[in-house]
Design a protein around this motif. Structure first.
Motif, PDB file in Angstrom:
ATOM      1  N   VAL A   1       0.953  -1.207   0.043  1.00 27.90           N
ATOM      2  CA  VAL A   1      -0.142   0.162   0.112  1.00 27.90           C
ATOM      3  C   VAL A   1       0.762   1.257  -0.187  1.00 27.90           C
ATOM      4  CG1 VAL A   1      -1.573   1.357   1.484  1.00 27.90           C
ATOM      5  CG2 VAL A   1      -1.947  -1.282   1.181  1.00 27.90           C
ATOM      6  N   GLU A   2       1.917   1.088   0.921  1.00 28.10           N
ATOM      7  CA  GLU A   2       2.893   2.477   1.129  1.00 28.10           C
ATOM      8  C   GLU A   2       3.487   2.551  -0.491  1.00 28.10           C
ATOM      9  OE1 GLU A   2       2.649   4.757   3.229  1.00 28.10           O
ATOM     10  OE2 GLU A   2       1.137   3.383   4.073  1.00 28.10           O
ATOM     11  N   ARG A   3       3.960   1.713  -1.208  1.00 25.57           N
ATOM     12  CA  ARG A   3       4.482   1.779  -2.479  1.00 25.57           C
ATOM     13  C   ARG A   3       3.599   2.620  -3.313  1.00 25.57           C
ATOM     14  NH1 ARG A   3       8.546  -0.111  -5.655  1.00 25.57           N
ATOM     15  NH2 ARG A   3       9.425  -1.126  -3.915  1.00 25.57           N
ATOM     16  N   VAL A   4       2.359   2.058  -3.423  1.00 27.12           N
ATOM     17  CA  VAL A   4       1.502   2.802  -4.300  1.00 27.12           C
ATOM     18  C   VAL A   4       1.290   4.090  -3.984  1.00 27.12           C
ATOM     19  CG1 VAL A   4      -0.762   2.677  -5.380  1.00 27.12           C
ATOM     20  CG2 VAL A   4       0.236   0.703  -4.699  1.00 27.12           C
ATOM     21  N   ARG A   5       0.981   4.396  -2.795  1.00 27.38           N
ATOM     22  CA  ARG A   5       0.831   5.802  -1.985  1.00 27.38           C
ATOM     23  C   ARG A   5       1.966   6.627  -2.368  1.00 27.38           C
ATOM     24  NH1 ARG A   5      -2.092   7.325   1.953  1.00 27.38           N
ATOM     25  NH2 ARG A   5      -0.650   7.842   3.376  1.00 27.38           N
ATOM     26  N   ARG A   6       3.349   6.071  -2.350  1.00 27.15           N
ATOM     27  CA  ARG A   6       4.665   7.058  -2.738  1.00 27.15           C
ATOM     28  C   ARG A   6       4.592   7.326  -4.054  1.00 27.15           C
ATOM     29  NH1 ARG A   6       6.983   3.052   0.637  1.00 27.15           N
ATOM     30  NH2 ARG A   6       8.020   2.029  -1.256  1.00 27.15           N
ATOM     31  N   ALA A   7       4.251   6.228  -4.850  1.00 23.83           N
ATOM     32  CA  ALA A   7       3.855   6.531  -6.466  1.00 23.83           C
ATOM     33  C   ALA A   7       2.937   7.528  -6.623  1.00 23.83           C
ATOM     34  CB  ALA A   7       3.547   5.350  -7.121  1.00 23.83           C
ATOM     35  N   HIS A   8       2.048   7.557  -5.784  1.00 21.13           N
ATOM     36  CA  HIS A   8       0.839   8.701  -6.149  1.00 21.13           C
ATOM     37  C   HIS A   8       1.282  10.080  -5.500  1.00 21.13           C
ATOM     38  CE1 HIS A   8      -3.936   9.002  -6.213  1.00 21.13           C
ATOM     39  NE2 HIS A   8      -3.328   9.890  -6.835  1.00 21.13           N
ATOM     40  N   LEU A   9       2.188  10.085  -4.481  1.00 22.67           N
ATOM     41  CA  LEU A   9       2.679  11.374  -3.840  1.00 22.67           C
ATOM     42  C   LEU A   9       3.691  11.886  -4.802  1.00 22.67           C
ATOM     43  CD1 LEU A   9       2.975  13.373  -1.604  1.00 22.67           C
ATOM     44  CD2 LEU A   9       4.735  11.854  -0.498  1.00 22.67           C
ATOM     45  N   ASN A  10       4.305  11.100  -5.671  1.00 18.99           N
ATOM     46  CA  ASN A  10       5.505  11.391  -6.671  1.00 18.99           C
ATOM     47  C   ASN A  10       4.851  12.084  -7.760  1.00 18.99           C
ATOM     48  OD1 ASN A  10       7.620  10.984  -8.836  1.00 18.99           O
ATOM     49  ND2 ASN A  10       8.734  10.996  -6.700  1.00 18.99           N
ATOM     50  N   ASP A  11       3.603  11.585  -8.169  1.00 21.11           N
ATOM     51  CA  ASP A  11       2.900  12.324  -9.169  1.00 21.11           C
ATOM     52  C   ASP A  11       2.512  13.485  -8.837  1.00 21.11           C
ATOM     53  OD1 ASP A  11       2.809   9.943 -11.062  1.00 21.11           O
ATOM     54  OD2 ASP A  11       0.487   9.601 -10.489  1.00 21.11           O
ATOM     55  N   LEU A  12       2.097  13.684  -7.618  1.00 21.66           N
ATOM     56  CA  LEU A  12       1.419  15.117  -7.097  1.00 21.66           C
ATOM     57  C   LEU A  12       2.497  16.129  -7.015  1.00 21.66           C
ATOM     58  CD1 LEU A  12      -1.044  14.064  -4.399  1.00 21.66           C
ATOM     59  CD2 LEU A  12      -1.557  15.185  -6.234  1.00 21.66           C
ATOM     60  N   GLU A  13       3.922  15.482  -6.717  1.00 26.46           N
ATOM     61  CA  GLU A  13       5.169  16.278  -6.586  1.00 26.46           C
ATOM     62  C   GLU A  13       5.451  16.789  -8.206  1.00 26.46           C
ATOM     63  OE1 GLU A  13       7.848  14.201  -4.626  1.00 26.46           O
ATOM     64  OE2 GLU A  13       7.000  14.296  -2.947  1.00 26.46           O
ATOM     65  N   ASN A  14       4.932  16.409  -9.270  1.00 24.00           N
ATOM     66  CA  ASN A  14       5.526  16.441 -10.611  1.00 24.00           C
ATOM     67  C   ASN A  14       4.513  16.968 -11.592  1.00 24.00           C
ATOM     68  OD1 ASN A  14       8.569  15.674 -10.571  1.00 24.00           O
ATOM     69  ND2 ASN A  14       7.439  14.096  -9.436  1.00 24.00           N
ATOM     70  N   ILE A  15       3.166  16.522 -11.515  1.00 34.83           N
ATOM     71  CA  ILE A  15       2.314  16.567 -12.885  1.00 34.83           C
ATOM     72  C   ILE A  15       1.740  18.006 -12.479  1.00 34.83           C
ATOM     73  CG2 ILE A  15       0.143  15.441 -13.506  1.00 34.83           C
ATOM     74  CD1 ILE A  15       1.270  12.782 -13.049  1.00 34.83           C
TER      75      ILE A  15
END
Ligand SMILES: N[C@@H](CCC(=O)N[C@@H](CS)C(=O)NCC(=O)O)C(=O)O
Length: 150
Positions: free
Chosen positions: A62-76
């Motif tokens: 779960v944390e891995r997917v959440r980190r991927a999502h957060l990384n999207d928010l940092e870039n997109i």
């Protein structure tokens, strides 16, 4: 005026890839839910209760997917702003479309290699680096174009 603007292939390309990236982020939202449900791991007591699961904040998947999502928010979101501003600097349709396409492809690959099928580095680093470079390039172009008018 609006018709002329929307008829520009670079603007159309920005609109399409911005929407693709928005949809991609929603896909990560659904992926988070899918992983939570399959592992019965939730962030809230009421969710856990209704799905007969447990509240847990350190599940690796779960944390891995959440980190991927957060990384999207940092870039997109930065892409949405910088890409729109970049269009006002008058780039060629070919260059703008290529940059938007590469950005979107990089972010999609980032999600895949981070949250769907984890791959060894430098896969994620590259998938992160290319879009980041494009955001920085567009930001510099915007500043370069308008700073002289200040
Ligand atoms: N907030 C990021 C900043 C650096 C970054 O975005 N690195 C990329 C390439 S290694 C990444 O995918 N980081 C993983 C992450 O954000 O969880 C971090 O903590 O890592």
């Amino acid at each position: 005026m609006v018709t002329i603007l929307l008829g520009d292939p670079a603007v159309q390309s920005y609109i399409v890839y911005s929407a693709v990236l928005g949809m991609k982020m929603f896909a990560v939202t659904f992926l988070t839910t899918k992983v939570r449900v399959s592992k019965k791991v939730f962030a809230n007591e009421e969710d856990a209760k209704s799905a007969k699961g447990k509240v847990k904040f350190d599940d690796q998947d779960v944390e891995r997917v959440r980190r991927a999502h957060l990384n999207d928010l940092e870039n997109i979101p930065a892409f949405w702003v910088l890409g729109a501003l970049y269009l006002t600097t008058g780039p060629s349709a070919f260059l703008a479309t290529t940059l938007f396409r590469l950005f979107a492809a990089g972010r999609i690959i980032h999600t895949i290699v981070y949250a769907v099928t984890p791959l060894p580095q430098p896969a994620r680093g590259l998938a992160f680096g290319v879009p980041m470079f494009i955001n920085i390039y567009m930001g510099f172009k915007v500043i370069q174009t308008y700073a002289s008018a200040l």
